[in-house]
Scaffold this motif. Structure first.
Motif, short mmCIF file in Angstrom:
data_model
loop_
_atom_site.label_atom_id
_atom_site.label_comp_id
_atom_site.label_asym_id
_atom_site.label_seq_id
_atom_site.Cartn_x
_atom_site.Cartn_y
_atom_site.Cartn_z
N THR A 20 12.30 9.91 -1.33
CA THR A 20 12.01 9.72 -2.75
C THR A 20 10.79 8.82 -2.96
O THR A 20 10.01 9.04 -3.89
N THR A 21 10.60 7.85 -2.09
CA THR A 21 9.43 6.98 -2.19
C THR A 21 8.15 7.75 -1.91
O THR A 21 7.15 7.59 -2.61
N LEU A 22 8.17 8.60 -0.89
CA LEU A 22 6.98 9.40 -0.58
C LEU A 22 6.63 10.35 -1.72
O LEU A 22 5.45 10.51 -2.06
N ILE A 23 7.65 10.96 -2.32
CA ILE A 23 7.40 11.83 -3.47
C ILE A 23 6.75 11.03 -4.59
O ILE A 23 5.74 11.45 -5.18
N CYS A 24 7.32 9.85 -4.88
CA CYS A 24 6.81 8.99 -5.94
C CYS A 24 5.33 8.62 -5.72
O CYS A 24 4.50 8.81 -6.60
N VAL A 25 5.03 8.11 -4.54
CA VAL A 25 3.66 7.62 -4.29
C VAL A 25 2.67 8.78 -4.23
O VAL A 25 1.55 8.67 -4.73
N TRP A 26 3.08 9.90 -3.65
CA TRP A 26 2.18 11.05 -3.61
C TRP A 26 1.84 11.48 -5.04
O TRP A 26 0.68 11.74 -5.35
N LEU A 27 2.85 11.55 -5.92
CA LEU A 27 2.59 11.91 -7.31
C LEU A 27 1.70 10.87 -8.00
O LEU A 27 0.84 11.23 -8.81
N ASN A 28 1.89 9.59 -7.67
CA ASN A 28 1.04 8.54 -8.25
C ASN A 28 -0.41 8.70 -7.82
O ASN A 28 -1.32 8.47 -8.63
N THR A 29 -0.64 9.06 -6.57
CA THR A 29 -2.03 9.25 -6.12
C THR A 29 -2.70 10.38 -6.90
O THR A 29 -3.90 10.37 -7.10
N ASN A 147 -4.97 -1.63 -8.10
CA ASN A 147 -3.58 -1.66 -7.67
C ASN A 147 -3.46 -1.17 -6.24
O ASN A 147 -2.65 -1.68 -5.47
N TRP A 148 -4.27 -0.19 -5.88
CA TRP A 148 -4.18 0.39 -4.54
C TRP A 148 -4.61 -0.61 -3.47
O TRP A 148 -4.08 -0.60 -2.36
N LEU A 149 -5.55 -1.50 -3.77
CA LEU A 149 -5.96 -2.52 -2.80
C LEU A 149 -4.81 -3.48 -2.52
O LEU A 149 -4.58 -3.89 -1.37
N LEU A 150 -4.05 -3.83 -3.58
CA LEU A 150 -2.88 -4.69 -3.37
C LEU A 150 -1.80 -3.95 -2.59
O LEU A 150 -1.14 -4.53 -1.73
N TRP A 151 -1.63 -2.66 -2.89
CA TRP A 151 -0.63 -1.89 -2.13
C TRP A 151 -1.01 -1.79 -0.66
O TRP A 151 -0.14 -1.83 0.22
N ILE A 152 -2.28 -1.65 -0.37
CA ILE A 152 -2.73 -1.61 1.03
C ILE A 152 -2.34 -2.92 1.72
O ILE A 152 -1.76 -2.91 2.81
N LEU A 173 7.86 4.63 7.05
CA LEU A 173 7.57 4.92 5.65
C LEU A 173 6.36 4.11 5.19
O LEU A 173 5.45 4.64 4.55
N TYR A 174 6.32 2.82 5.51
CA TYR A 174 5.23 1.98 5.03
C TYR A 174 3.90 2.28 5.73
O TYR A 174 2.84 2.03 5.17
N ILE A 175 3.97 2.85 6.91
CA ILE A 175 2.73 3.37 7.52
C ILE A 175 2.21 4.53 6.69
O ILE A 175 1.02 4.62 6.37
N LEU A 176 3.13 5.42 6.31
CA LEU A 176 2.74 6.56 5.46
C LEU A 176 2.28 6.08 4.08
O LEU A 176 1.31 6.60 3.53
N LEU A 177 2.95 5.07 3.54
CA LEU A 177 2.53 4.51 2.25
C LEU A 177 1.16 3.86 2.33
O LEU A 177 0.38 3.91 1.37
N LEU A 178 0.87 3.24 3.47
CA LEU A 178 -0.46 2.67 3.68
C LEU A 178 -1.52 3.77 3.62
O LEU A 178 -2.55 3.62 2.95
N ILE A 179 -1.24 4.87 4.28
CA ILE A 179 -2.18 6.01 4.26
C ILE A 179 -2.33 6.53 2.83
O ILE A 179 -3.44 6.78 2.36
N LEU A 180 -1.20 6.69 2.12
CA LEU A 180 -1.25 7.17 0.74
C LEU A 180 -1.98 6.19 -0.18
O LEU A 180 -2.69 6.60 -1.10
N ALA A 181 -1.83 4.89 0.06
CA ALA A 181 -2.53 3.90 -0.75
C ALA A 181 -4.04 4.00 -0.55
O ALA A 181 -4.81 3.87 -1.52
N ILE A 182 -4.46 4.25 0.67
CA ILE A 182 -5.89 4.43 0.94
C ILE A 182 -6.39 5.69 0.22
O ILE A 182 -7.44 5.68 -0.43
N ILE A 183 -5.60 6.77 0.30
CA ILE A 183 -5.96 8.01 -0.40
C ILE A 183 -5.97 7.77 -1.91
O ILE A 183 -6.90 8.20 -2.61
N GLY A 184 -4.95 7.07 -2.42
CA GLY A 184 -4.87 6.79 -3.85
C GLY A 184 -6.07 6.01 -4.34
O GLY A 184 -6.63 6.31 -5.41
N TYR A 185 -6.48 5.01 -3.57
CA TYR A 185 -7.65 4.22 -3.96
C TYR A 185 -8.89 5.10 -4.04
O TYR A 185 -9.65 5.04 -5.02
#
Length: 196
Positions: A20-29, A147-152, A173-185
């Motif tokens: 559910t977290t991956l779905i959330c962050v992917w949609l946010n990006t 926000n993405w810089l803080l998430w990174i 998960l947080y490795i994947l979230l790190l990647i998504l945060a970089i993409i989101g930024y």
């Protein structure tokens, strides 16, 4: 193979939280407003997980994330000029000092309280990552690109903390979230239209 099945059966809640977290962050990006719905679901799941692992600051953070997610959902739909959709912008400089102050005060107070009055694990590390996450989530609700810089930053810290606590699935998960945060930024920076 049997060990993997045993692991999945014992960790189904963590697996559901990861999904559910991956779905959330992917949609946010993608700046998709439905990311906020999945944020509420993921926060509820992780609130339970963090309580089980005595990461009380993170547990409290999930309750606040649910409230910020409701706020963010509204902001993304109606937070723009004349109640229109909110657009991506830079964090106004007037918020720099308040954000840094919240980070320092929250970390000191929460770290002290959890360290002295609970059996919290890593109270100051957990509290500092919680403070960064709170600020980042508020910034995301306002569609500030930073926000993405803080998430990174937070994701790097969380990877280490969860690995230390043997929450290996959540570390991944947080490795994947790190990647998504970089993409989101990168995505948000390329679509930024509003300057504050």
């Amino acid at each position: 193979m049997l060990n993997l099945i045993d692991y999945l059966q014992k960790n189904w809640l963590e697996d559901l939280g990861i999904l559910t977290t991956l779905i959330c962050v992917w949609l946010n990006t993608r700046q998709n407003v439905w990311g906020w719905f999945w944020a509420i679901i993921a926060s509820g799941i992780y609130g339970v997980i963090y309580w089980q692992f005595q990461l009380y600051s993170d547990m409290e953070l999930q309750v606040v994330f649910i409230a910020i997610s409701i706020y963010g959902w509204y902001q993304w739909l109606f937070g723009g000029e004349k109640k229109t959709e909110l657009t991506v912008s830079n964090l106004p400089s007037k918020y720099y000092i308040p954000c840094i102050s919240v980070l320092l005060i929250f970390t000191a107070f929460s770290g002290f309280m959890h360290g002295k009055y609970t059996n919290a694990s890593l109270p100051y590390v957990d509290s500092s990552l919680t403070a960064i996450s709170l600020i980042a989530q508020w910034m995301m609700a306002k569609k500030y690109v930073q926000n993405w810089l803080l998430w990174i930053t937070a994701n790097i810290g969380y990877i280490g903390m969860y690995f230390f606590k043997h929450l290996y699935g959540t570390s991944v998960l947080y490795i994947l979230l790190l990647i998504l945060a970089i993409i989101g930024y990168r995505e948000w920076k390329s679509t930024k239209v509003s300057v504050n």
